[in-house]
Design a protein around this motif. Structure first.
Motif, mmCIF file in Angstrom:
data_model
loop_
_atom_site.group_PDB
_atom_site.id
_atom_site.type_symbol
_atom_site.label_atom_id
_atom_site.label_comp_id
_atom_site.label_asym_id
_atom_site.label_seq_id
_atom_site.Cartn_x
_atom_site.Cartn_y
_atom_site.Cartn_z
ATOM 1 N N PHE A 184 9.627 2.134 2.037
ATOM 2 C CA PHE A 184 10.743 1.616 1.245
ATOM 3 C C PHE A 184 11.473 2.733 0.510
ATOM 4 O O PHE A 184 12.699 2.693 0.382
ATOM 5 N N LEU A 185 10.746 3.721 0.019
ATOM 6 C CA LEU A 185 11.400 4.857 -0.643
ATOM 7 C C LEU A 185 12.298 5.606 0.334
ATOM 8 O O LEU A 185 13.435 5.959 0.004
ATOM 9 N N ARG A 186 11.782 5.837 1.548
ATOM 10 C CA ARG A 186 12.596 6.522 2.556
ATOM 11 C C ARG A 186 13.821 5.691 2.940
ATOM 12 O O ARG A 186 14.924 6.224 3.102
ATOM 13 N N ALA A 187 13.638 4.386 3.074
ATOM 14 C CA ALA A 187 14.761 3.512 3.423
ATOM 15 C C ALA A 187 15.812 3.514 2.324
ATOM 16 O O ALA A 187 17.016 3.579 2.597
ATOM 17 N N ALA A 188 15.380 3.472 1.066
ATOM 18 C CA ALA A 188 16.330 3.487 -0.051
ATOM 19 C C ALA A 188 17.068 4.819 -0.110
ATOM 20 O O ALA A 188 18.285 4.853 -0.336
ATOM 21 N N ASN A 201 0.862 -1.169 0.000
ATOM 22 C CA ASN A 201 0.000 0.000 0.000
ATOM 23 C C ASN A 201 0.907 1.230 0.000
ATOM 24 O O ASN A 201 2.141 1.114 0.034
ATOM 25 N N LEU A 202 0.320 2.397 -0.044
ATOM 26 C CA LEU A 202 1.099 3.625 -0.150
ATOM 27 C C LEU A 202 2.042 3.817 1.039
ATOM 28 O O LEU A 202 3.171 4.267 0.880
ATOM 29 N N GLU A 203 1.603 3.422 2.202
ATOM 30 C CA GLU A 203 2.432 3.560 3.400
ATOM 31 C C GLU A 203 3.696 2.679 3.308
ATOM 32 O O GLU A 203 4.793 3.116 3.637
ATOM 33 N N VAL A 204 3.532 1.452 2.828
ATOM 34 C CA VAL A 204 4.663 0.531 2.697
ATOM 35 C C VAL A 204 5.626 1.032 1.614
ATOM 36 O O VAL A 204 6.838 1.031 1.802
ATOM 37 N N VAL A 205 5.077 1.485 0.497
ATOM 38 C CA VAL A 205 5.913 2.015 -0.586
ATOM 39 C C VAL A 205 6.705 3.215 -0.081
ATOM 40 O O VAL A 205 7.910 3.337 -0.329
#
Length: 111
Positions: free
Chosen positions: A71-75, A64-68
């Protein structure tokens, strides 16, 4: 059924379907680059640096948008930390033939 590769049982002349399939395959082969582009190699290098995140992503069953976003922040954070700890700043860009960006001048704290 006529075999794909010529043999003693195959007719001397290729069927129209086989000829079309062969010409289509040759057209596709012409579209495939002979070696990877700079961007392909850069993407591969980045993917290798993010291998741990890719492993985690494979465990996610419901995106979902929260999970995406997570992951974007982690990357982004991983890339930021990698850049800060590089032995030679800008080496990722230089190794892949890209211009190494100039560092921005820092504003003084007194201003």
């Amino acid at each position: 059924m006529t075999p794909w590769f010529p043999s003693e049982t195959a007719p001397a002349q290729a069927s129209p379907l086989r000829a079309r399939l062969l010409s289509e395959g040759l057209r596709i082969l012409r579209l495939v680059p002979r070696r990877p582009s700079r961007i392909d190699l850069l993407e591969l290098d980045i993917d290798l640096r993010l291998a741990d995140l890719w492993r985690e992503a494979s465990d996610i069953s419901e995106w979902n948008l929260e999970v995406v976003g997570a992951f974007l922040r982690a990357a982004y954070g991983k890339g930021y930390c990698d850049a800060l700890t590089e032995d030679s700043p800008g080496s990722l860009c230089a190794e892949h033939g890209y211009r190494v960006p100039e560092r921005r001048s820092t504003a003084s704290i007194d201003s």
